[in-house]
Design a protein around this motif. Structure first.
Motif: not given
Length: 209
Positions: A166-169, A188-193
């Motif tokens: 979120k916002m670079g964090m 944003k959920v970038v990935f879920r592994v």
């Protein structure tokens, strides 16, 4: 969306395995109990399976059963980490983990000529995330810290690694598999592994000839 299901009859016809093989593999823990789903059908109660997962697992069993015993296969497919210890140079030589990844991780995992399976798992995840481009090198230290501090608490129970930005964090979470996750719109959920999937992948890489 729920995964497509396949009936037992269709599964046996599609894969060419017998009823006896199916349930022998289940007894040997090559096929998880939770994949055997009882549902009502017009003929009564029938057994269905998650189609994609089941077909992929049966294909792996067929390809590996001539080289490994059923007990050895069960160990490969188990989501529980092994007590195996792996030589660091062998990991790099066999391209399981890159040298750049091991050198980067040294301040966080400590220098080691031999790694525990859990440490190799952390390195493997870091390597996969960096190579996919979903995560930058600076974020890698947070991934390693999250795994090192929290993964052992699950004691082999199914868990998921989640990466949120979120916002670079950036933020990494370890949660029980199947847990619902809700975040604010700007996150944003970038990935879920699925950790169990990565454990299986790594075991197969290590046991590959």
């Amino acid at each position: 969306m729920d995964e497509e299901l396949i009936s037992k009859k269709d599964l046996l016809e599609l894969t060419g395995i017998s009823y006896g093989q199916l349930y022998r593999w289940k007894r040997k823990n090559l096929l998880p109990e939770e994949w055997f789903i009882r549902k009502s059908a017009f003929t009564g109660q029938e057994t269905f399976f998650p189609k994609g997962q089941m077909l992929a697992r049966i294909d792996k069993i067929k390809n590996m059963k001539d080289d490994l015993s059923l007990d050895e296969l069960a160990e490969v497919f188990s989501p529980v980490p092994t007590d195996l210890r792996i030589d660091a140079n062998e990991l790099i030589k066999r391209n399981i983990v890159s040298k750049i990844t091991t050198e980067y991780a040294e301040p966080f995992l400590g220098p080691a000529a031999v790694y525990s399976f859990e440490q190799v798992l952390y390195l493997y995840l870091l390597d996969c995330c960096l190579q996919s481009g979903e995560m930058n090198l600076d974020e890698g230290k947070h991934l390693l810290q999250t795994l090192s501090e929290n993964y052992p608490r699950f004691e082999g129970k199914p868990s998921d690694l989640i990466f949120i930005r979120k916002m670079g964090m950036s933020l990494f979470l370890l949660v029980s598999s199947g847990s619902e996750l809700y975040a604010e719109n700007s996150a944003k959920v970038v990935f879920r592994v699925h950790m169990a999937k990565k454990v299986e992948e790594l075991k197969m890489r290590i046991t590959a000839i």
